[in-house]
Scaffold this motif. Structure first.
Motif, PDB file in Angstrom:
ATOM      1  N   GLY A 370     -47.616  34.500  33.224  1.00 21.49           N
ATOM      2  CA  GLY A 370     -47.825  33.071  33.568  1.00 21.49           C
ATOM      3  C   GLY A 370     -48.560  32.545  32.605  1.00 21.49           C
ATOM      4  N   GLY A 371     -48.103  32.477  31.411  1.00 24.26           N
ATOM      5  CA  GLY A 371     -48.661  31.776  30.335  1.00 24.26           C
ATOM      6  C   GLY A 371     -49.617  31.962  29.579  1.00 24.26           C
ATOM      7  N   ASN A 372     -50.414  33.252  30.159  1.00 30.81           N
ATOM      8  CA  ASN A 372     -51.364  33.809  29.323  1.00 30.81           C
ATOM      9  C   ASN A 372     -51.017  34.798  28.300  1.00 30.81           C
ATOM     10  OD1 ASN A 372     -53.758  35.326  28.617  1.00 30.81           O
ATOM     11  ND2 ASN A 372     -55.068  34.538  30.336  1.00 30.81           N
ATOM     12  N   PRO A 373     -51.160  34.706  27.155  1.00 33.85           N
ATOM     13  CA  PRO A 373     -50.453  35.504  25.959  1.00 33.85           C
ATOM     14  C   PRO A 373     -51.124  36.891  26.021  1.00 33.85           C
ATOM     15  CG  PRO A 373     -51.930  33.882  25.029  1.00 33.85           C
ATOM     16  CD  PRO A 373     -51.927  33.647  26.517  1.00 33.85           C
ATOM     17  N   ASN A 374     -52.317  37.041  26.623  1.00 39.01           N
ATOM     18  CA  ASN A 374     -52.909  38.336  26.450  1.00 39.01           C
ATOM     19  C   ASN A 374     -53.671  38.729  27.857  1.00 39.01           C
ATOM     20  OD1 ASN A 374     -53.738  40.645  25.262  1.00 39.01           O
ATOM     21  ND2 ASN A 374     -55.487  39.790  24.387  1.00 39.01           N
ATOM     22  N   VAL A 375     -52.851  38.931  28.528  1.00 38.92           N
ATOM     23  CA  VAL A 375     -53.035  39.101  30.262  1.00 38.92           C
ATOM     24  C   VAL A 375     -53.792  40.342  30.549  1.00 38.92           C
ATOM     25  CG1 VAL A 375     -51.303  39.510  31.447  1.00 38.92           C
ATOM     26  CG2 VAL A 375     -53.061  38.232  32.739  1.00 38.92           C
ATOM     27  N   VAL A 376     -53.285  41.416  29.558  1.00 39.50           N
ATOM     28  CA  VAL A 376     -53.818  42.915  29.831  1.00 39.50           C
ATOM     29  C   VAL A 376     -54.561  43.431  28.479  1.00 39.50           C
ATOM     30  CG1 VAL A 376     -51.975  43.292  31.482  1.00 39.50           C
ATOM     31  CG2 VAL A 376     -51.312  43.620  29.109  1.00 39.50           C
ATOM     32  N   ASN A 377     -55.105  42.534  27.698  1.00 37.21           N
ATOM     33  CA  ASN A 377     -55.701  42.955  26.606  1.00 37.21           C
ATOM     34  C   ASN A 377     -55.083  43.814  25.726  1.00 37.21           C
ATOM     35  OD1 ASN A 377     -58.289  43.208  25.169  1.00 37.21           O
ATOM     36  ND2 ASN A 377     -58.374  45.145  25.933  1.00 37.21           N
ATOM     37  N   GLY A 378     -53.775  43.433  25.614  1.00 37.80           N
ATOM     38  CA  GLY A 378     -52.675  44.092  24.514  1.00 37.80           C
ATOM     39  C   GLY A 378     -52.274  45.354  25.182  1.00 37.80           C
ATOM     40  N   GLY A 379     -52.696  45.834  26.321  1.00 39.05           N
ATOM     41  CA  GLY A 379     -52.529  47.002  27.006  1.00 39.05           C
ATOM     42  C   GLY A 379     -53.639  48.185  26.314  1.00 39.05           C
ATOM     43  N   ARG A 380     -54.596  47.698  26.023  1.00 41.76           N
ATOM     44  CA  ARG A 380     -55.520  48.857  25.128  1.00 41.76           C
ATOM     45  C   ARG A 380     -56.987  48.883  26.295  1.00 41.76           C
ATOM     46  NH1 ARG A 380     -53.834  49.909  20.062  1.00 41.76           N
ATOM     47  NH2 ARG A 380     -52.671  48.374  19.133  1.00 41.76           N
ATOM     48  N   GLY A 381     -57.426  49.939  26.344  1.00 37.99           N
ATOM     49  CA  GLY A 381     -58.666  50.454  26.959  1.00 37.99           C
ATOM     50  C   GLY A 381     -59.089  51.689  26.498  1.00 37.99           C
ATOM     51  N   ASP A 382     -60.314  52.034  27.369  1.00 43.08           N
ATOM     52  CA  ASP A 382     -60.688  53.472  27.077  1.00 43.08           C
ATOM     53  C   ASP A 382     -60.418  54.384  28.110  1.00 43.08           C
ATOM     54  OD1 ASP A 382     -62.306  52.453  29.001  1.00 43.08           O
ATOM     55  OD2 ASP A 382     -64.617  52.887  27.932  1.00 43.08           O
ATOM     56  N   GLU A 383     -59.905  53.894  29.302  1.00 44.48           N
ATOM     57  CA  GLU A 383     -59.741  55.081  30.371  1.00 44.48           C
ATOM     58  C   GLU A 383     -58.256  54.256  30.847  1.00 44.48           C
ATOM     59  OE1 GLU A 383     -62.657  56.859  32.809  1.00 44.48           O
ATOM     60  OE2 GLU A 383     -62.039  55.884  34.355  1.00 44.48           O
ATOM     61  N   LEU A 384     -57.371  55.319  31.247  1.00 42.88           N
ATOM     62  CA  LEU A 384     -56.112  54.923  31.933  1.00 42.88           C
ATOM     63  C   LEU A 384     -55.953  55.994  33.047  1.00 42.88           C
ATOM     64  CD1 LEU A 384     -53.277  53.443  32.093  1.00 42.88           C
ATOM     65  CD2 LEU A 384     -52.594  54.748  30.383  1.00 42.88           C
ATOM     66  N   HIS A 385     -55.545  55.582  34.261  1.00 39.43           N
ATOM     67  CA  HIS A 385     -54.990  56.121  35.449  1.00 39.43           C
ATOM     68  C   HIS A 385     -53.599  55.590  35.884  1.00 39.43           C
ATOM     69  CE1 HIS A 385     -58.972  58.262  36.237  1.00 39.43           C
ATOM     70  NE2 HIS A 385     -59.336  57.039  35.908  1.00 39.43           N
ATOM     71  N   THR A 386     -52.566  56.595  35.840  1.00 41.19           N
ATOM     72  CA  THR A 386     -51.530  56.108  36.354  1.00 41.19           C
ATOM     73  C   THR A 386     -50.973  56.961  37.491  1.00 41.19           C
ATOM     74  OG1 THR A 386     -49.886  57.428  34.803  1.00 41.19           O
ATOM     75  CG2 THR A 386     -50.614  54.877  34.170  1.00 41.19           C
TER      76      THR A 386
END
Length: 434
Positions: A370-386
């Motif tokens: 939607g025009g935001n170039p970094n809406v998911v923080n580059g896909g980086r974090g410290d905890e991921l659940h899928t």
């Protein structure tokens, strides 16, 4: 987009077409029907899964066998989620995922060569283009059968291999893309694997229930037209930089229970002295178990590793240790035809950006969103659940199948917006191979 001369493409394809191998034994062909018609006797699925391009010449002193293979994989996906700072995003994708052709040639009784070329590069998911062309070699290596050549006793197999190989990094990475239970590998598997194709020497030994692999490889990266590193080299890499290593042990306790362990080490310091590094971590280890239970089964795997310090990561938030766990139970609703699969992944990291979601497809919203170039923080974090749930419909086993699934992703992103990303991705995959 890459541009190559016609001569270069022709040579690469000719070499690639002369060499590819398949994992596993093909099913026995059905007994011919007594109908008098060659067409009524033909079974397409049996033909497709029985290495149809195989030519055997056991009496020939130079070339003893030729095996041809190929695969074409295609994906479609729709992502809907809420990113950092509460932005809503949604994107849809189509993706020519893989197109490879190649084969394997056995020669001089003790040698073989495997060569496979990539013929599509689809970067539309991250803002690039779709390119059907010769791209690079997927694999290209020679094998020497030391057990057969020296009539060694005490082992069931011993081969020495040199060239461009598929890097591993756990059970999913070891598994051919033709046979994956999910549409895409888990994010932690892709972190270790990184689709790397290093050049090096590896030894493969088999004794009874044990299979061991050990290797040493170059870390040379390829460069684009501007001379910037862009990942794998096109063919064999040189030894201008430091080395990477792997050790694998697989133990088949029974026909239904198998354990695997891998250790991966990257000695390259990417930030210093213009040194290349195919991997963005220092070391990692995995332990896996596969257990088949009646009409179903479960695969589990644990991961632990180190992203490296300042010599590897310029951003301190991407350093430190990481860990993960993946469980993938499955059940045959219709034996050998319709399969239900669930996969849960947890990954954590010591620092705020120590892990990352897959480049496909949640992370790809960085290029739209939607025009935001970094809406998911580059896909980086410290905890991921899928959490993934899907169905696989096998038309002709893994050689021709359709996969469909949905995956929920929750990524914790400290110090980035409101601290998390939530997304639901719907996936469809078409898989064909011979």
């Amino acid at each position: 987009m890459k541009h190559h001369t016609i001569c270069k493409q022709t040579v690469a394809l000719a070499v690639g077409f002369s060499s590819l191998a398949f994992a596993g034994e093909p099913p026995a062909a059905p007994a011919p029907a007594d109908s008098g018609s060659m067409f009524s006797d033909f079974d397409f699925c049996s033909w497709l899964s029985s290495k149809p391009g195989t030519v055997k010449l056991p009496e020939n002193p130079v070339v003893q066998s030729l095996v041809f293979e190929g695969r074409y994989h295609w994906n479609a996906a729709y992502v809907d989620g809420e990113g950092t700072n509460g932005q809503d995003f949604s994107e849809d994708y189509t993706d020519a995922r893989r197109f490879r052709l190649g084969g394997k040639i056995g020669f001089l009784n003790y040698f073989s060569y495997k060569g496979v070329v990539n013929l599509v590069d689809d970067q539309r998911f991250n803002g690039g283009e779709l390119d059907y062309d010769y791209i690079d070699f997927d694999e290209s290596y020679f094998t020497f059968d030391a057990l057969k050549a020296f009539n060694l006793s005490g082992l069931d197999a011993l081969t020495l291999n040199y060239g461009r190989i598929k890097w591993h990094g756990g059970l999913e990475a070891r598994t051919s893309s033709n046979a994956l239970l999910t549409v895409e590998r888990s994010a932690i598997s892709n972190k270790l694997y990184q689709s790397a194709r290093p050049t090096g020497l590896f030894v493969n030994a088999v004794k009874g229930q044990w299979n061991a692999i050990a290797g040493i490889y170059s870390t040379d990266e390829g460069t684009d037209d501007a001379g910037v590193d862009d990942g794998n080299v096109e063919g064999w890499g040189g030894y201008n930089d430091d080395l990477m290593y792997n050790i694998e042990l697989i133990y088949s306790a029974t026909d239904d229970l198998r354990f695997g362990w891998e250790f991966l080490y990257n000695n390259a310091d990417e930030r210093f002295a213009n040194e290349d590094s195919l991997l963005d971590y220092r070391w990692a280890t995995t332990f896996s178990a596969e257990y088949a239970i009646g009409a179903g089964g479960i695969n589990v795997e644990g991961f632990y590793g180190d992203n490296g310090g300042s010599e590897m990561q310029s951003n301190a938030a991407r350093r430190g240790n990481f860990w993960a766990f993946v469980a993938t139970p499955y059940y045959w609703i219709v034996p050998a035809k319709l399969q239900a699969v669930v996969q849960y992944t947890y990954a954590g990291a010591e620092e705020d950006q120590g892990i990352r979601v897959n480049s496909r497809y949640v992370r790809a919203t960085n290029y739209g969103g939607g025009g935001n170039p970094n809406v998911v923080n580059g896909g980086r974090g410290d905890e991921l659940h899928t959490l993934y749930a899907g169905l696989n419909y096998l038309i002709c086993g893994d050689n021709l199948k359709i996969q469909a699934g949905a995956e929920y992703t929750n990524l914790q992103t400290p110090n980035a917006g409101d601290g998390d990303v939530d997304a639901l991705t719907w996936l469809v995959g078409f898989r064909s191979s011979f």
